[in-house]
Design a protein around this motif. Structure first.
Motif, short mmCIF file in Angstrom:
data_model
loop_
_atom_site.label_atom_id
_atom_site.label_comp_id
_atom_site.label_asym_id
_atom_site.label_seq_id
_atom_site.Cartn_x
_atom_site.Cartn_y
_atom_site.Cartn_z
N THR A 1 0.81 -1.23 0.00
CA THR A 1 0.00 0.00 0.00
C THR A 1 0.84 1.27 0.00
OG1 THR A 1 -0.14 -0.08 2.42
CG2 THR A 1 -1.91 -1.14 1.17
N VAL A 2 2.12 1.17 0.38
CA VAL A 2 3.01 2.32 0.41
C VAL A 2 4.35 1.90 -0.18
CG1 VAL A 2 4.29 3.93 1.89
CG2 VAL A 2 1.91 3.38 2.41
N ASP A 3 4.92 2.77 -1.00
CA ASP A 3 6.27 2.60 -1.54
C ASP A 3 6.94 3.96 -1.42
OD1 ASP A 3 8.57 2.20 -3.00
OD2 ASP A 3 7.59 1.04 -4.59
N LEU A 4 7.75 4.13 -0.35
CA LEU A 4 8.25 5.44 0.03
C LEU A 4 9.78 5.51 -0.08
CD1 LEU A 4 7.54 8.22 1.36
CD2 LEU A 4 7.94 7.10 3.58
N PRO A 5 10.31 6.27 -1.04
CA PRO A 5 11.77 6.49 -1.08
C PRO A 5 12.20 7.31 0.13
CG PRO A 5 10.70 7.12 -3.15
CD PRO A 5 9.62 6.95 -2.14
N ILE A 6 13.36 6.96 0.70
CA ILE A 6 13.89 7.67 1.85
C ILE A 6 15.11 8.48 1.39
CG2 ILE A 6 14.83 7.49 4.18
CD1 ILE A 6 11.95 6.57 3.99
N ASP A 7 14.95 9.78 1.35
CA ASP A 7 16.01 10.66 0.88
C ASP A 7 16.66 11.34 2.08
OD1 ASP A 7 17.70 12.22 -0.60
OD2 ASP A 7 16.17 13.63 -1.27
N LEU A 8 17.55 10.59 2.74
CA LEU A 8 18.26 11.08 3.92
C LEU A 8 19.73 10.68 3.81
CD1 LEU A 8 15.77 10.08 6.78
CD2 LEU A 8 16.24 12.40 5.96
N PRO A 9 20.63 11.37 4.50
CA PRO A 9 22.05 10.96 4.49
C PRO A 9 22.23 9.60 5.14
CG PRO A 9 21.67 12.68 6.11
CD PRO A 9 20.41 12.58 5.30
N ALA A 10 23.38 8.99 4.92
CA ALA A 10 23.64 7.64 5.43
C ALA A 10 23.47 7.56 6.94
CB ALA A 10 25.04 7.19 5.02
N HIS A 11 23.99 8.56 7.66
CA HIS A 11 23.87 8.57 9.13
C HIS A 11 22.72 9.51 9.49
CE1 HIS A 11 27.49 6.19 9.83
NE2 HIS A 11 27.98 6.82 8.78
N ARG A 12 21.68 8.94 10.07
CA ARG A 12 20.41 9.63 10.22
C ARG A 12 20.08 9.91 11.67
NH1 ARG A 12 17.58 5.80 5.52
NH2 ARG A 12 19.12 6.42 3.94
N ASP A 13 19.58 11.10 11.91
CA ASP A 13 19.23 11.55 13.25
C ASP A 13 17.71 11.52 13.40
OD1 ASP A 13 18.75 12.80 15.63
OD2 ASP A 13 19.89 14.62 15.15
N PRO A 14 17.18 10.64 14.27
CA PRO A 14 15.72 10.57 14.46
C PRO A 14 15.10 11.89 14.91
CG PRO A 14 16.79 8.66 15.42
CD PRO A 14 17.88 9.61 15.06
N GLY A 15 15.90 12.79 15.43
CA GLY A 15 15.37 14.06 15.88
C GLY A 15 15.19 15.08 14.77
N GLU A 16 15.72 14.80 13.59
CA GLU A 16 15.61 15.74 12.48
C GLU A 16 14.18 15.80 11.96
OE1 GLU A 16 17.78 17.81 11.06
OE2 GLU A 16 19.29 17.33 12.58
N PRO A 17 13.72 16.99 11.55
CA PRO A 17 12.33 17.13 11.06
C PRO A 17 12.00 16.21 9.90
CG PRO A 17 13.30 19.28 11.47
CD PRO A 17 14.41 18.29 11.63
N PHE B 1 13.28 13.23 9.18
CA PHE B 1 13.11 11.88 9.72
C PHE B 1 11.72 11.74 10.33
CE2 PHE B 1 13.42 8.31 12.51
CZ PHE B 1 14.48 7.51 12.07
N GLN B 2 11.31 12.73 11.10
CA GLN B 2 10.01 12.70 11.75
C GLN B 2 8.86 12.75 10.74
OE1 GLN B 2 9.23 12.12 15.01
NE2 GLN B 2 11.42 11.65 15.15
N ARG B 3 9.08 13.46 9.61
CA ARG B 3 8.06 13.51 8.57
C ARG B 3 7.85 12.12 7.97
NH1 ARG B 3 7.39 13.88 3.22
NH2 ARG B 3 9.63 13.85 2.76
N TYR B 4 8.94 11.42 7.67
CA TYR B 4 8.83 10.05 7.17
C TYR B 4 8.15 9.16 8.21
CZ TYR B 4 12.05 10.96 3.26
OH TYR B 4 12.64 11.44 2.11
#
Length: 240
Positions: A204-220, A222-225
């Motif tokens: 039902t969802v196919d979502l590309p993740i466009d983030l740097p290799a090392h990801r911070d869960p606190g970043e906006p 990341f939270q949007r995804y």
């Protein structure tokens, strides 16, 4: 039954898997390019592990008129490390491999942080160390496709964070195509280039993740995804 594809990615079309009157996979069509890291999310019973088993060739009862193509060199990591308790660590890593690969086995143990533990018994290892051995075993044959079925689900939170970093390093070094089945939305976003959601047997969802290799869960971003995926899973109501 899976056929082998020289392109080394994954391709399925119109896959169906039923158990009695219950359809668990309902016309699944999916393409994963070579080298892509994909995470598969879904509620319990949504068909995630069933799809992984079909791709691994462990389920011969998949139906449908479409295709199921995977690389010939495919390996699987499960939530349980599935080490043989009567075999020492290096023998577990080399299970199914020729003895000529002993040095490759030792090299993989070094890569997963277990240098010098080749003569240990599985019972002498912690849960996290056992999963490190399972990862080494999965990679020693240099697979083109790595299938991982909640490999960190039984580990504590701190060990999971360390294993995420280790897996990221191993994948960057060995470059297989990866399909990771997980219940953990943060784990999926942390590791994958693309996240799929399976619901009632359908993607039902196919979502590309466009983030740097090392990801911070606190970043906006990341939270949007995270919110998008939690909404798709029915955890967060739409529009909240």
């Amino acid at each position: 039954m899976a056929s082998h594809d020289l392109e080394l990615g994954v391709r399925t079309r119109d896959l169906v898997r039923s158990f009695g009157n219950r359809t668990v996979l309902d016309d699944i069509s999916l393409t994963i390019p070579p080298g892509q890291f994909v995470a598969l999310l879904g509620r319990s019973g949504s068909g995630k592990s069933t799809l992984l088993r079909a791709l691994a060739g462990l389920d011969r009862d998949v139906e449908g008129s479409g295709t199921l193509r995977v690389p010939a060199k495919t390996s699987v990591v499960f939530q349980d490390s599935r080490l043989l308790p009567w075999q020492r660590v290096l023998s577990n890593v080399l299970y199914g491999q020729p003895r000529s690969r002993r040095q490759e086995g030792r090299d993989l143990l070094a890569e997963v942080g277990l240098t010098g533990r080749d003569r240990a018994w599985p019972s002498e290892l912690s849960g996290g160390e056992q999963q490190r051995v399972a990862l080494a075993r999965a990679l020693v044959g240099e697979p083109d496709l790595l299938l991982a079925d909640e490999p960190f689900g039984a580990l504590d939170a701190l060990t999971r964070i360390k294993m995420h970093e280790l897996l990221r390093e191993l994948i960057a070094r060995h470059t297989p195509t990866v399909l990771l089945v997980t219940h953990d939305v943060d784990e999926a976003i942390t590791l994958a280039q693309r996240v799929l959601v399976l619901d009632a047997g359908r993607l039902t969802v196919d979502l590309p993740i466009d983030l740097p290799a090392h990801r911070d869960p606190g970043e906006p971003e990341f939270q949007r995804y995270r919110r998008t995926l939690l909404t798709a899973l029915g955890v967060v109501p739409a529009g909240v």
